[in-house]
Design a protein around this motif. Structure first.
Motif, PDB file in Angstrom:
ATOM      1  N   ILE A  53      13.033  28.901   6.752  1.00  0.00           N
ATOM      2  CA  ILE A  53      12.174  27.634   6.687  1.00  0.00           C
ATOM      3  C   ILE A  53      13.440  26.116   6.277  1.00  0.00           C
ATOM      4  O   ILE A  53      13.575  26.373   5.119  1.00  0.00           O
ATOM      5  CB  ILE A  53      10.943  27.084   7.015  1.00  0.00           C
ATOM      6  N   ARG A  54      14.047  26.297   7.225  1.00  0.00           N
ATOM      7  CA  ARG A  54      14.766  24.866   6.661  1.00  0.00           C
ATOM      8  C   ARG A  54      14.122  23.230   6.010  1.00  0.00           C
ATOM      9  O   ARG A  54      13.593  22.363   6.345  1.00  0.00           O
ATOM     10  CB  ARG A  54      15.747  23.953   7.943  1.00  0.00           C
ATOM     11  N   ALA A  55      13.923  23.381   4.981  1.00  0.00           N
ATOM     12  CA  ALA A  55      13.481  22.516   4.171  1.00  0.00           C
ATOM     13  C   ALA A  55      14.157  21.520   3.133  1.00  0.00           C
ATOM     14  O   ALA A  55      14.996  22.633   2.397  1.00  0.00           O
ATOM     15  CB  ALA A  55      12.432  22.452   3.441  1.00  0.00           C
ATOM     16  N   LEU A  56      14.154  20.450   3.165  1.00  0.00           N
ATOM     17  CA  LEU A  56      15.227  19.300   2.346  1.00  0.00           C
ATOM     18  C   LEU A  56      14.348  18.323   1.450  1.00  0.00           C
ATOM     19  O   LEU A  56      13.830  17.875   2.500  1.00  0.00           O
ATOM     20  CB  LEU A  56      16.196  18.405   3.303  1.00  0.00           C
ATOM     21  N   PRO A  57      14.733  18.034   0.188  1.00  0.00           N
ATOM     22  CA  PRO A  57      14.592  17.166  -0.342  1.00  0.00           C
ATOM     23  C   PRO A  57      14.619  15.746   0.289  1.00  0.00           C
ATOM     24  O   PRO A  57      15.503  15.356   0.801  1.00  0.00           O
ATOM     25  CB  PRO A  57      14.922  17.218  -1.947  1.00  0.00           C
ATOM     26  N   VAL A  58      13.118  14.982   0.303  1.00  0.00           N
ATOM     27  CA  VAL A  58      13.314  13.060   0.233  1.00  0.00           C
ATOM     28  C   VAL A  58      13.557  12.964  -0.152  1.00  0.00           C
ATOM     29  O   VAL A  58      11.897  12.806  -1.180  1.00  0.00           O
ATOM     30  CB  VAL A  58      12.734  12.970   1.778  1.00  0.00           C
ATOM     31  N   GLY A  59      14.321  11.296  -0.988  1.00  0.00           N
ATOM     32  CA  GLY A  59      14.436  10.761  -1.951  1.00  0.00           C
ATOM     33  C   GLY A  59      13.030   9.515  -2.078  1.00  0.00           C
ATOM     34  O   GLY A  59      14.254   8.316  -1.441  1.00  0.00           O
ATOM     35  N   LEU A  60      12.147   9.107  -1.675  1.00  0.00           N
ATOM     36  CA  LEU A  60      11.498   7.755  -1.071  1.00  0.00           C
ATOM     37  C   LEU A  60      11.719   7.835  -2.410  1.00  0.00           C
ATOM     38  O   LEU A  60      11.729   8.094  -3.714  1.00  0.00           O
ATOM     39  CB  LEU A  60       9.819   8.329  -1.238  1.00  0.00           C
ATOM     40  N   PRO A  61      11.917   6.102  -3.238  1.00  0.00           N
ATOM     41  CA  PRO A  61      11.744   5.119  -3.312  1.00  0.00           C
ATOM     42  C   PRO A  61       9.820   5.286  -4.665  1.00  0.00           C
ATOM     43  O   PRO A  61       9.504   5.118  -3.662  1.00  0.00           O
ATOM     44  CB  PRO A  61      11.345   3.392  -2.671  1.00  0.00           C
ATOM     45  N   GLY A  62      10.226   6.110  -5.508  1.00  0.00           N
ATOM     46  CA  GLY A  62       8.592   6.252  -6.339  1.00  0.00           C
ATOM     47  C   GLY A  62       8.399   7.886  -5.826  1.00  0.00           C
ATOM     48  O   GLY A  62       7.544   8.858  -7.116  1.00  0.00           O
ATOM     49  N   ARG A  63       8.547   8.231  -4.985  1.00  0.00           N
ATOM     50  CA  ARG A  63       8.123  10.051  -4.952  1.00  0.00           C
ATOM     51  C   ARG A  63       9.352  10.840  -4.213  1.00  0.00           C
ATOM     52  O   ARG A  63       9.996  10.254  -3.318  1.00  0.00           O
ATOM     53  CB  ARG A  63       7.014   9.916  -4.064  1.00  0.00           C
ATOM     54  N   VAL A  64       9.374  11.922  -4.431  1.00  0.00           N
ATOM     55  CA  VAL A  64      10.679  13.230  -3.687  1.00  0.00           C
ATOM     56  C   VAL A  64       9.408  13.885  -2.688  1.00  0.00           C
ATOM     57  O   VAL A  64       8.692  14.504  -3.710  1.00  0.00           O
ATOM     58  CB  VAL A  64      10.951  13.829  -4.865  1.00  0.00           C
TER      59      VAL A  64
END
Length: 181
Positions: free
Chosen positions: A26-37
């Motif tokens: 499954i293609r999954a990638l981290p997203v770095g929201l300000p305050g939470r990944v």
């Protein structure tokens, strides 16, 4: 350790979720929201964002905006790129920042210093990390090294919000080390 204890911070949980998903194809990638990944999962109907910290619950864009508001209030305006995946280097940087903050809260200057050194190995001109290393060095009594770091910060971050505080620390260190000019 995170899996064994069944607990963790958002960044460590996101790392595990991304790795497990990718191993499952499954293609999954981290997203770095300000305050939470969080994690962006590419599906047949388009991407979805899930929050590993909330047991993998799917998030709407409005919920992502709320996470940012909860951390920073209304002063941090939403930007569409907040939902873009971050690079492995950026993810490691987030993890190191979290560890640094944890060690500083615990008063573990040695480990906090190691995190700063790792961050500076990744980004040698990160003036905020140079400042933090200088302040930490001052705290542990390495005054000459602290002076070098803080002078560097003052020289290149003229308009920084904390410039007066750091400039005063430089003056104090110059007196302590005998480098008063």
């Amino acid at each position: 350790d995170v899996i064994e204890r069944q607990t963790g911070i958002p960044v460590t949980l996101a790392i595990i979720e991304v790795v497990v998903a990718q191993r499952a194809g499954i293609r999954a990638l981290p997203v770095g929201l300000p305050g939470r990944v969080v994690v962006r999962v590419e599906g047949p109907d388009g991407p979805i964002v899930v929050d590993p910290f909330a047991r993998g619950r799917e998030l709407t864009e409005d919920e992502c905006k709320q996470i940012v508001r909860d951390v920073y209030g209304r002063r941090n305006q939403w930007r569409e790129h907040y939902l873009d995946p971050i690079t492995p280097r950026q993810l490691i940087q987030r993890l190191l920042h979290n560890l640094k903050a944890t060690y500083l809260q615990r008063g573990d200057e040695d480990r906090a210093g190691r995190m700063i050194e790792l961050l500076l190995a990744m980004y040698p001109w990160d003036l905020d990390e140079i400042r933090d290393r200088g302040m930490l060095r001052e705290r542990i009594g390495a005054y000459e090294d602290a002076l070098h770091d803080l002078e560097h910060y003052v020289q290149y971050r003229i308009g920084a919000r904390d410039i007066q505080t750091v400039t005063e620390a430089v003056r104090s260190l110059r007196r302590q080390t005998g480098y008063e000019r």
